[in-house]
Design a protein around this motif. Structure first.
Motif, PDB file in Angstrom:
ATOM      1  N   ASN A  49       0.828  -1.216   0.000  1.00  0.00           N
ATOM      2  CA  ASN A  49       0.000   0.000   0.000  1.00  0.00           C
ATOM      3  C   ASN A  49       0.853   1.253   0.000  1.00  0.00           C
ATOM      4  OD1 ASN A  49      -2.450  -1.334  -0.068  1.00  0.00           O
ATOM      5  ND2 ASN A  49      -2.725  -1.308   2.141  1.00  0.00           N
ATOM      6  N   LYS A  50       1.910   1.262   0.783  1.00  0.00           N
ATOM      7  CA  LYS A  50       2.786   2.433   0.854  1.00  0.00           C
ATOM      8  C   LYS A  50       3.556   2.633  -0.461  1.00  0.00           C
ATOM      9  CE  LYS A  50       1.849   3.320   5.196  1.00  0.00           C
ATOM     10  NZ  LYS A  50       0.550   2.732   5.435  1.00  0.00           N
ATOM     11  N   LEU A  51       3.847   1.531  -1.148  1.00  0.00           N
ATOM     12  CA  LEU A  51       4.576   1.615  -2.419  1.00  0.00           C
ATOM     13  C   LEU A  51       3.655   1.716  -3.630  1.00  0.00           C
ATOM     14  CD1 LEU A  51       7.436  -0.962  -1.799  1.00  0.00           C
ATOM     15  CD2 LEU A  51       7.588   1.535  -1.769  1.00  0.00           C
ATOM     16  N   LYS A  52       2.353   1.655  -3.373  1.00  0.00           N
ATOM     17  CA  LYS A  52       1.351   1.747  -4.439  1.00  0.00           C
ATOM     18  C   LYS A  52       1.531   0.644  -5.481  1.00  0.00           C
ATOM     19  CE  LYS A  52       0.911   6.632  -3.628  1.00  0.00           C
ATOM     20  NZ  LYS A  52       1.310   7.947  -3.983  1.00  0.00           N
ATOM     21  N   ILE A  53       1.755  -0.569  -4.974  1.00  0.00           N
ATOM     22  CA  ILE A  53       1.847  -1.747  -5.834  1.00  0.00           C
ATOM     23  C   ILE A  53       0.860  -2.792  -5.328  1.00  0.00           C
ATOM     24  CG2 ILE A  53       4.253  -1.350  -6.493  1.00  0.00           C
ATOM     25  CD1 ILE A  53       5.061  -3.465  -4.414  1.00  0.00           C
ATOM     26  N   SER A  54       0.620  -3.791  -6.124  1.00  0.00           N
ATOM     27  CA  SER A  54      -0.307  -4.849  -5.766  1.00  0.00           C
ATOM     28  C   SER A  54       0.298  -5.750  -4.685  1.00  0.00           C
ATOM     29  CB  SER A  54      -0.627  -5.685  -6.998  1.00  0.00           C
ATOM     30  OG  SER A  54      -1.190  -6.915  -6.639  1.00  0.00           O
ATOM     31  N   PRO A  55      -0.471  -6.039  -3.623  1.00  0.00           N
ATOM     32  CA  PRO A  55       0.029  -6.987  -2.624  1.00  0.00           C
ATOM     33  C   PRO A  55       0.241  -8.369  -3.222  1.00  0.00           C
ATOM     34  CG  PRO A  55      -2.218  -6.305  -2.089  1.00  0.00           C
ATOM     35  CD  PRO A  55      -1.778  -5.508  -3.277  1.00  0.00           C
ATOM     36  N   TYR A  56      -0.512  -8.709  -4.252  1.00  0.00           N
ATOM     37  CA  TYR A  56      -0.345  -9.999  -4.923  1.00  0.00           C
ATOM     38  C   TYR A  56       1.000 -10.057  -5.642  1.00  0.00           C
ATOM     39  CZ  TYR A  56      -5.315 -10.407  -3.999  1.00  0.00           C
ATOM     40  OH  TYR A  56      -6.527 -10.455  -3.366  1.00  0.00           O
ATOM     41  N   GLU A  57       1.351  -8.958  -6.307  1.00  0.00           N
ATOM     42  CA  GLU A  57       2.631  -8.895  -7.011  1.00  0.00           C
ATOM     43  C   GLU A  57       3.796  -8.997  -6.022  1.00  0.00           C
ATOM     44  OE1 GLU A  57       4.887  -5.981 -10.226  1.00  0.00           O
ATOM     45  OE2 GLU A  57       2.961  -5.373  -9.420  1.00  0.00           O
ATOM     46  N   LEU A  58       3.690  -8.279  -4.901  1.00  0.00           N
ATOM     47  CA  LEU A  58       4.748  -8.330  -3.894  1.00  0.00           C
ATOM     48  C   LEU A  58       4.848  -9.714  -3.271  1.00  0.00           C
ATOM     49  CD1 LEU A  58       6.965  -7.043  -2.227  1.00  0.00           C
ATOM     50  CD2 LEU A  58       5.203  -6.125  -0.697  1.00  0.00           C
ATOM     51  N   SER A  59       3.714 -10.315  -2.953  1.00  0.00           N
ATOM     52  CA  SER A  59       3.764 -11.651  -2.340  1.00  0.00           C
ATOM     53  C   SER A  59       4.308 -12.683  -3.328  1.00  0.00           C
ATOM     54  CB  SER A  59       2.390 -12.073  -1.816  1.00  0.00           C
ATOM     55  OG  SER A  59       1.441 -12.143  -2.849  1.00  0.00           O
ATOM     56  N   ASN A  60       3.937 -12.583  -4.593  1.00  0.00           N
ATOM     57  CA  ASN A  60       4.490 -13.499  -5.600  1.00  0.00           C
ATOM     58  C   ASN A  60       5.995 -13.342  -5.722  1.00  0.00           C
ATOM     59  OD1 ASN A  60       2.076 -14.729  -6.277  1.00  0.00           O
ATOM     60  ND2 ASN A  60       1.643 -13.293  -7.926  1.00  0.00           N
ATOM     61  N   TRP A  61       6.462 -12.096  -5.701  1.00  0.00           N
ATOM     62  CA  TRP A  61       7.896 -11.836  -5.776  1.00  0.00           C
ATOM     63  C   TRP A  61       8.617 -12.445  -4.567  1.00  0.00           C
ATOM     64  CZ3 TRP A  61      11.216  -8.906  -2.661  1.00  0.00           C
ATOM     65  CH2 TRP A  61      12.490  -8.704  -3.194  1.00  0.00           C
ATOM     66  N   LEU A  62       8.048 -12.283  -3.385  1.00  0.00           N
ATOM     67  CA  LEU A  62       8.655 -12.842  -2.171  1.00  0.00           C
ATOM     68  C   LEU A  62       8.663 -14.374  -2.210  1.00  0.00           C
ATOM     69  CD1 LEU A  62       7.117 -10.371   0.400  1.00  0.00           C
ATOM     70  CD2 LEU A  62       9.561 -10.607  -0.129  1.00  0.00           C
ATOM     71  N   ILE A  63       7.597 -14.961  -2.739  1.00  0.00           N
ATOM     72  CA  ILE A  63       7.549 -16.429  -2.858  1.00  0.00           C
ATOM     73  C   ILE A  63       8.606 -16.899  -3.850  1.00  0.00           C
ATOM     74  CG2 ILE A  63       6.157 -18.365  -3.702  1.00  0.00           C
ATOM     75  CD1 ILE A  63       3.699 -16.815  -2.492  1.00  0.00           C
ATOM     76  N   ASP A  64       8.701 -16.230  -4.998  1.00  0.00           N
ATOM     77  CA  ASP A  64       9.724 -16.591  -5.987  1.00  0.00           C
ATOM     78  C   ASP A  64      11.126 -16.442  -5.399  1.00  0.00           C
ATOM     79  OD1 ASP A  64       7.899 -17.239  -7.948  1.00  0.00           O
ATOM     80  OD2 ASP A  64       8.021 -15.285  -8.951  1.00  0.00           O
ATOM     81  N   LYS A  65      11.328 -15.387  -4.643  1.00  0.00           N
ATOM     82  CA  LYS A  65      12.626 -15.174  -3.999  1.00  0.00           C
ATOM     83  C   LYS A  65      12.933 -16.326  -3.035  1.00  0.00           C
ATOM     84  CE  LYS A  65      14.998 -11.966  -0.974  1.00  0.00           C
ATOM     85  NZ  LYS A  65      14.817 -10.906  -0.015  1.00  0.00           N
ATOM     86  N   GLU A  66      11.947 -16.734  -2.272  1.00  0.00           N
ATOM     87  CA  GLU A  66      12.125 -17.837  -1.317  1.00  0.00           C
ATOM     88  C   GLU A  66      12.454 -19.140  -2.045  1.00  0.00           C
ATOM     89  OE1 GLU A  66      12.354 -19.860   2.273  1.00  0.00           O
ATOM     90  OE2 GLU A  66      12.209 -17.706   1.973  1.00  0.00           O
ATOM     91  N   LEU A  67      11.856 -19.321  -3.192  1.00  0.00           N
ATOM     92  CA  LEU A  67      12.089 -20.534  -3.981  1.00  0.00           C
ATOM     93  C   LEU A  67      13.348 -20.425  -4.841  1.00  0.00           C
ATOM     94  CD1 LEU A  67       8.423 -21.257  -5.113  1.00  0.00           C
ATOM     95  CD2 LEU A  67       9.733 -22.458  -3.347  1.00  0.00           C
ATOM     96  N   ASN A  68      14.072 -19.356  -4.660  1.00  0.00           N
ATOM     97  CA  ASN A  68      15.316 -19.105  -5.397  1.00  0.00           C
ATOM     98  C   ASN A  68      15.120 -19.024  -6.909  1.00  0.00           C
ATOM     99  OD1 ASN A  68      17.037 -18.997  -3.104  1.00  0.00           O
ATOM    100  ND2 ASN A  68      16.893 -21.216  -2.979  1.00  0.00           N
ATOM    101  N   LYS A  69      13.973 -18.538  -7.315  1.00  0.00           N
ATOM    102  CA  LYS A  69      13.710 -18.366  -8.734  1.00  0.00           C
ATOM    103  C   LYS A  69      13.980 -16.936  -9.172  1.00  0.00           C
ATOM    104  CE  LYS A  69      10.211 -21.923  -9.171  1.00  0.00           C
ATOM    105  NZ  LYS A  69       8.812 -22.197  -9.449  1.00  0.00           N
ATOM    106  N   VAL A  70      14.500 -16.145  -8.256  1.00  0.00           N
ATOM    107  CA  VAL A  70      14.763 -14.755  -8.562  1.00  0.00           C
ATOM    108  C   VAL A  70      16.265 -14.540  -8.603  1.00  0.00           C
ATOM    109  CG1 VAL A  70      14.445 -12.390  -7.770  1.00  0.00           C
ATOM    110  CG2 VAL A  70      12.603 -14.030  -7.487  1.00  0.00           C
ATOM    111  N   GLU A  71      16.716 -13.915  -9.649  1.00  0.00           N
ATOM    112  CA  GLU A  71      18.140 -13.664  -9.852  1.00  0.00           C
ATOM    113  C   GLU A  71      18.397 -12.171  -9.719  1.00  0.00           C
ATOM    114  OE1 GLU A  71      20.740 -13.674 -13.828  1.00  0.00           O
ATOM    115  OE2 GLU A  71      19.690 -15.550 -13.409  1.00  0.00           O
TER     116      GLU A  71
END
Length: 82
Positions: A49-71
């Motif tokens: 909300n503070k960054l004016k982005i979708s919470p779904y997009e942020l949560s997906n990014w965090l999940i991908d990061k946790e799964l090491n799919k983010v470079e």
């Protein structure tokens, strides 16, 4: 994604931390390419909300990061989904 969104809003980690009632070190760890930080749904919603982005997009990014799919791109200073 988190770094880029924060920079787009022209916020430092400290400024965003104050707005979200979080510590700067917590946000730093969330942005880090190596550290994995546990984050609650309420924190995801609050940050997005503070960054004016979708919470779904942020949560997906965090999940991908946790799964090491983010470079991390050192050159661009951003994470890329690979």
């Amino acid at each position: 994604m988190l770094f880029r969104s924060r920079k787009k809003q022209r916020l430092t980690q400290k400024e965003l931390a104050i707005k979200c009632n979080l510590s700067q070190s917590f946000l730093s760890e969330l942005e880090s390419k190596h550290k994995k930080k546990n984050v609650t749904i309420k924190q995801i919603i609050n940050i997005s909300n503070k960054l004016k982005i979708s919470p779904y997009e942020l949560s997906n990014w965090l999940i991908d990061k946790e799964l090491n799919k983010v470079e991390f791109s050192e050159e661009l200073g951003v994470f890329k989904i690979g």
